[in-house]
Design a protein around this motif. Structure first.
Motif, PDB file in Angstrom:
ATOM      1  N   GLU A   1       0.826  -1.209   0.000  1.00 54.28           N
ATOM      2  CA  GLU A   1       0.000   0.000   0.000  1.00 54.28           C
ATOM      3  C   GLU A   1       0.859   1.257   0.000  1.00 54.28           C
ATOM      4  OE1 GLU A   1      -3.628   1.955   2.650  1.00 54.28           O
ATOM      5  OE2 GLU A   1      -3.354  -0.216   2.561  1.00 54.28           O
ATOM      6  N   TYR A   2       1.966   1.231   0.735  1.00 52.59           N
ATOM      7  CA  TYR A   2       2.896   2.363   0.701  1.00 52.59           C
ATOM      8  C   TYR A   2       3.360   2.614  -0.738  1.00 52.59           C
ATOM      9  CZ  TYR A   2       3.895   2.325   5.832  1.00 52.59           C
ATOM     10  OH  TYR A   2       3.843   2.402   7.204  1.00 52.59           O
ATOM     11  N   GLY A   3       3.606   1.529  -1.458  1.00 55.90           N
ATOM     12  CA  GLY A   3       4.095   1.669  -2.824  1.00 55.90           C
ATOM     13  C   GLY A   3       3.052   2.229  -3.769  1.00 55.90           C
ATOM     14  N   THR A   4       1.830   1.714  -3.715  1.00 50.81           N
ATOM     15  CA  THR A   4       0.788   2.187  -4.634  1.00 50.81           C
ATOM     16  C   THR A   4       0.377   3.616  -4.318  1.00 50.81           C
ATOM     17  OG1 THR A   4      -0.887   1.101  -3.251  1.00 50.81           O
ATOM     18  CG2 THR A   4      -0.094  -0.112  -5.178  1.00 50.81           C
ATOM     19  N   THR A   5       0.271   3.968  -3.036  1.00 56.22           N
ATOM     20  CA  THR A   5      -0.100   5.351  -2.704  1.00 56.22           C
ATOM     21  C   THR A   5       0.976   6.332  -3.156  1.00 56.22           C
ATOM     22  OG1 THR A   5       0.795   5.060  -0.457  1.00 56.22           O
ATOM     23  CG2 THR A   5      -1.584   4.757  -0.738  1.00 56.22           C
ATOM     24  N   THR A   6       2.241   5.920  -3.093  1.00 56.99           N
ATOM     25  CA  THR A   6       3.331   6.783  -3.560  1.00 56.99           C
ATOM     26  C   THR A   6       3.274   6.971  -5.069  1.00 56.99           C
ATOM     27  OG1 THR A   6       4.775   6.178  -1.704  1.00 56.99           O
ATOM     28  CG2 THR A   6       5.843   7.014  -3.689  1.00 56.99           C
ATOM     29  N   LEU A   7       3.097   5.891  -5.802  1.00 57.51           N
ATOM     30  CA  LEU A   7       3.066   5.972  -7.257  1.00 57.51           C
ATOM     31  C   LEU A   7       1.850   6.750  -7.753  1.00 57.51           C
ATOM     32  CD1 LEU A   7       4.201   2.319  -7.985  1.00 57.51           C
ATOM     33  CD2 LEU A   7       5.528   4.397  -8.442  1.00 57.51           C
ATOM     34  N   ASP A   8       0.698   6.522  -7.135  1.00 55.86           N
ATOM     35  CA  ASP A   8      -0.498   7.260  -7.547  1.00 55.86           C
ATOM     36  C   ASP A   8      -0.427   8.721  -7.130  1.00 55.86           C
ATOM     37  OD1 ASP A   8      -1.766   5.136  -8.854  1.00 55.86           O
ATOM     38  OD2 ASP A   8      -2.588   4.358  -6.980  1.00 55.86           O
ATOM     39  N   SER A   9       0.316   9.010  -6.070  1.00 52.47           N
ATOM     40  CA  SER A   9       0.564  10.403  -5.685  1.00 52.47           C
ATOM     41  C   SER A   9       1.322  11.136  -6.782  1.00 52.47           C
ATOM     42  CB  SER A   9       1.359  10.438  -4.369  1.00 52.47           C
ATOM     43  OG  SER A   9       1.991  11.681  -4.173  1.00 52.47           O
ATOM     44  N   VAL A  10       2.331  10.484  -7.357  1.00 52.02           N
ATOM     45  CA  VAL A  10       3.083  11.088  -8.466  1.00 52.02           C
ATOM     46  C   VAL A  10       2.159  11.336  -9.649  1.00 52.02           C
ATOM     47  CG1 VAL A  10       4.912  10.680 -10.160  1.00 52.02           C
ATOM     48  CG2 VAL A  10       5.297  10.128  -7.747  1.00 52.02           C
ATOM     49  N   ARG A  11       1.314  10.356  -9.954  1.00 49.77           N
ATOM     50  CA  ARG A  11       0.354  10.533 -11.045  1.00 49.77           C
ATOM     51  C   ARG A  11      -0.551  11.739 -10.785  1.00 49.77           C
ATOM     52  NH1 ARG A  11      -1.247   4.088 -11.436  1.00 49.77           N
ATOM     53  NH2 ARG A  11      -0.252   3.644 -13.452  1.00 49.77           N
ATOM     54  N   ALA A  12      -1.117  11.811  -9.585  1.00 41.46           N
ATOM     55  CA  ALA A  12      -2.050  12.886  -9.259  1.00 41.46           C
ATOM     56  C   ALA A  12      -1.359  14.244  -9.280  1.00 41.46           C
ATOM     57  CB  ALA A  12      -2.680  12.626  -7.897  1.00 41.46           C
ATOM     58  N   ALA A  13      -0.168  14.324  -8.687  1.00 41.13           N
ATOM     59  CA  ALA A  13       0.570  15.586  -8.657  1.00 41.13           C
ATOM     60  C   ALA A  13       0.925  16.059 -10.055  1.00 41.13           C
ATOM     61  CB  ALA A  13       1.835  15.425  -7.820  1.00 41.13           C
ATOM     62  N   SER A  14       1.066  15.125 -10.988  1.00 47.93           N
ATOM     63  CA  SER A  14       1.465  15.457 -12.353  1.00 47.93           C
ATOM     64  C   SER A  14       0.316  15.945 -13.216  1.00 47.93           C
ATOM     65  CB  SER A  14       2.107  14.236 -13.025  1.00 47.93           C
ATOM     66  OG  SER A  14       3.259  13.810 -12.314  1.00 47.93           O
TER      67      SER A  14
ATOM     68  N   GLY B   1       7.963   3.073   1.763  1.00 49.12           N
ATOM     69  CA  GLY B   1       7.259   3.628   0.621  1.00 49.12           C
ATOM     70  C   GLY B   1       8.156   3.760  -0.592  1.00 49.12           C
ATOM     71  N   THR B   2       9.380   4.219  -0.379  1.00 50.10           N
ATOM     72  CA  THR B   2      10.314   4.441  -1.480  1.00 50.10           C
ATOM     73  C   THR B   2      10.652   3.135  -2.183  1.00 50.10           C
ATOM     74  OG1 THR B   2      11.244   6.378  -0.372  1.00 50.10           O
ATOM     75  CG2 THR B   2      12.595   5.335  -2.068  1.00 50.10           C
ATOM     76  N   ASN B   3      11.016   2.099  -1.421  1.00 57.35           N
ATOM     77  CA  ASN B   3      11.432   0.847  -2.054  1.00 57.35           C
ATOM     78  C   ASN B   3      10.261   0.124  -2.696  1.00 57.35           C
ATOM     79  OD1 ASN B   3      12.455  -2.052  -2.334  1.00 57.35           O
ATOM     80  ND2 ASN B   3      14.273  -1.000  -1.615  1.00 57.35           N
ATOM     81  N   TRP B   4       9.127   0.079  -2.001  1.00 56.14           N
ATOM     82  CA  TRP B   4       7.970  -0.600  -2.597  1.00 56.14           C
ATOM     83  C   TRP B   4       7.505   0.111  -3.859  1.00 56.14           C
ATOM     84  CZ3 TRP B   4       5.553  -5.197  -1.927  1.00 56.14           C
ATOM     85  CH2 TRP B   4       5.942  -5.968  -0.817  1.00 56.14           C
ATOM     86  N   ALA B   5       7.568   1.440  -3.870  1.00 63.25           N
ATOM     87  CA  ALA B   5       7.190   2.171  -5.082  1.00 63.25           C
ATOM     88  C   ALA B   5       8.140   1.839  -6.223  1.00 63.25           C
ATOM     89  CB  ALA B   5       7.185   3.676  -4.813  1.00 63.25           C
ATOM     90  N   ALA B   6       9.441   1.802  -5.932  1.00 65.06           N
ATOM     91  CA  ALA B   6      10.419   1.473  -6.966  1.00 65.06           C
ATOM     92  C   ALA B   6      10.222   0.054  -7.478  1.00 65.06           C
ATOM     93  CB  ALA B   6      11.833   1.651  -6.422  1.00 65.06           C
ATOM     94  N   ALA B   7       9.894  -0.875  -6.579  1.00 64.11           N
ATOM     95  CA  ALA B   7       9.722  -2.272  -6.972  1.00 64.11           C
ATOM     96  C   ALA B   7       8.430  -2.502  -7.758  1.00 64.11           C
ATOM     97  CB  ALA B   7       9.748  -3.166  -5.736  1.00 64.11           C
ATOM     98  N   LEU B   8       7.369  -1.788  -7.389  1.00 65.96           N
ATOM     99  CA  LEU B   8       6.073  -1.991  -8.031  1.00 65.96           C
ATOM    100  C   LEU B   8       5.897  -1.167  -9.303  1.00 65.96           C
ATOM    101  CD1 LEU B   8       3.640  -2.024  -4.955  1.00 65.96           C
ATOM    102  CD2 LEU B   8       4.527  -3.987  -6.225  1.00 65.96           C
ATOM    103  N   ALA B   9       6.700  -0.114  -9.458  1.00 68.24           N
ATOM    104  CA  ALA B   9       6.493   0.822 -10.564  1.00 68.24           C
ATOM    105  C   ALA B   9       6.468   0.162 -11.946  1.00 68.24           C
ATOM    106  CB  ALA B   9       7.547   1.927 -10.517  1.00 68.24           C
TER     107      ALA B   9
END
Length: 438
Positions: free
Chosen positions: A169-182, A206-214
């Protein structure tokens, strides 16, 4: 210039007060309607990262409004079970001219089972003590990025229910945050903006899970990532719960992590808990990390469960959860990584003598991090790994933070990422836990 002086001066105040254990700003209930989705369309009908609402606020430090503008975004994301959620991120605008086409996603180590301690709420002025102290303290880490001109995006990585330690969840919320901010208006960012990711401890999750799931979850974001820097990383939670068990400082993180995993995955732990365990688990449900650690020093797994479940691997929900949270069982990132890890955990009361674990920083295990780094190297990821053998979890944060900004600057500049691959010592096995029940 006035904004820069104000930000710098109050950052110094935050750092000094945080290290002294202060930050006793008045608390008030976080009942802001902005933090929930109230639309008529089903949340699932929106794509991950879709903007649901926005507002512009001032950045707050210790509850004091600063002349630094923040665009807060309510956006659609995905929880640990793959269900749609509405989450919030904060885009902090630099006080001067922003860098063109570059931004940093900063993952906070707010580490709390209470949504009141989420970065978005603290930034908006809500101040629950002591939980909100961490986000205030992190101003000292965010300010140098802002002063260089980077817009800084700070997601509520734990989602709207404070699913502490739920890595996916840390990973998906981080990645979708980038999408939303963009895509949100008023951020100054767009779908071509390059991002670097930064996070320590809970922020490293959050950082590692986002990098792994991206690559699989958000390939559109992955192609815009220049790299990720992290320190004090949680890799295999089953090992960490053994490592901290019975220790004076970090033992209390174990019931918090179990509570967070149970909440995130909808697990019922009650059949396995002792009377003491049931009370401890009930008590930590809204705890910040500071409250949880202070309330449960020296606690062990065996004290929390009935005698027949003294072996954690005999508890099926526990085995299922920790295997889902094991980064060693997830894909490798495709962007450059800078990973720093302490191994002087004796300074924080965690001996490195438990079999199969070895030294750590007091709460995170160096051998686990080394194995993960070596695994990434074997898969073709460029990894710079640094180990601080004489520094603990808190101590390692300082050299990591100092090195991270320069490392990120070089990634944005297009310089070749440095590599430690080929020289990282071997570590621990990251094999999944085997269920030992009947």
């Amino acid at each position: 210039m006035q904004r820069t002086r104000t930000l710098g001066a109050l950052t110094a105040v935050a750092l000094a007060a945080g290290l002294a254990g202060g930050l006793a700003a008045p608390a008030h209930a976080a009942t802001d309607d902005f933090f929930g989705y109230h639309g008529s369309k089903p949340l699932a009908s929106y794509a991950p990262g879709a903007v649901l609402d926005t507002r512009t606020i001032d950045y707050h430090l210790l509850g004091i409004s600063l002349p630094v503008k923040v665009e807060q975004i309510l956006y659609r994301s995905t929880d640990a079970q793959g269900k749609p959620i509405a989450n919030v991120t904060s885009v902090i605008k630099p006080p001067g001219t922003p860098k063109s086409g570059q931004a940093v996603s900063y993952q906070s180590f707010y580490d709390s089972l209470s949504v009141a301690d989420s970065p978005s709420r603290v930034i908006a002025g809500d101040q629950r003590f002591p939980g909100g102290a961490i986000v205030n303290l992190e101003t000292a880490l965010i300010a140098p990025l802002l002063l260089q001109g980077y817009p800084v995006v700070v997601p509520d990585t734990e989602g709207p229910n404070a699913d502490f330690a739920a890595g996916p969840e840390y990973g998906t919320t981080t990645l979708d945050s980038v999408r939303a901010a963009s895509t949100a208006t008023g951020t100054g960012l767009n779908t071509s903006t390059k991002f670097g990711m930064l996070g320590y401890s809970g922020g490293a999750i959050g950082t590692n899970w986002a990098a792994a799931l991206a690559p699989s979850y958000a390939p559109d974001v992955n192609k815009r990532l220049v790299g990720a820097t992290e320190g004090g990383l949680l890799v295999a939670p089953a090992h960490n719960l053994n490592y901290v068990s019975g220790t004076p400082v970090w033992a209390g993180v174990a019931p918090m992590a179990v509570a967070g995993a149970a909440r995130a995955f909808g697990l019922d732990m009650s059949p396995y808990l002792s009377a003491k365990g049931a009370q401890v688990m009930a008590d930590v449900q809204d705890d910040s990390i500071g409250e949880g650690l202070l309330a449960n020093p020296f606690v062990t797994w065996q004290q929390l469960v009935k005698p027949e479940y003294a072996n954690p691997d005999s508890v099926k929900p526990f085995v299922d959860a920790v295997n889902k949270l094991n980064l060693g069982q997830r894909p490798s990132p495709t962007v450059p990584m800078f990973i720093e890890q302490g191994a002087g955990g004796f300074l924080e009361g965690s001996p490195g003598t438990k079999p199969g674990i070895g030294p750590g920083d007091g709460v995170m295990i160096a051998g686990d991090v080394r194995t993960l780094a070596r695994q990434y190297c074997a898969d073709g990821t460029t990894v710079k790994y640094q180990q601080q053998d004489l520094l603990s979890h808190i101590g390692t944060a300082l050299p990591w933070a100092a090195a991270s900004i320069g490392w990120l600057n070089d990634r944005f500049a297009g310089k070749t990422a440095p590599s430690s691959c080929g020289s990282i010592p071997a570590g621990n096995s990251l094999a999944p836990e085997a269920y030992a029940g009947s």
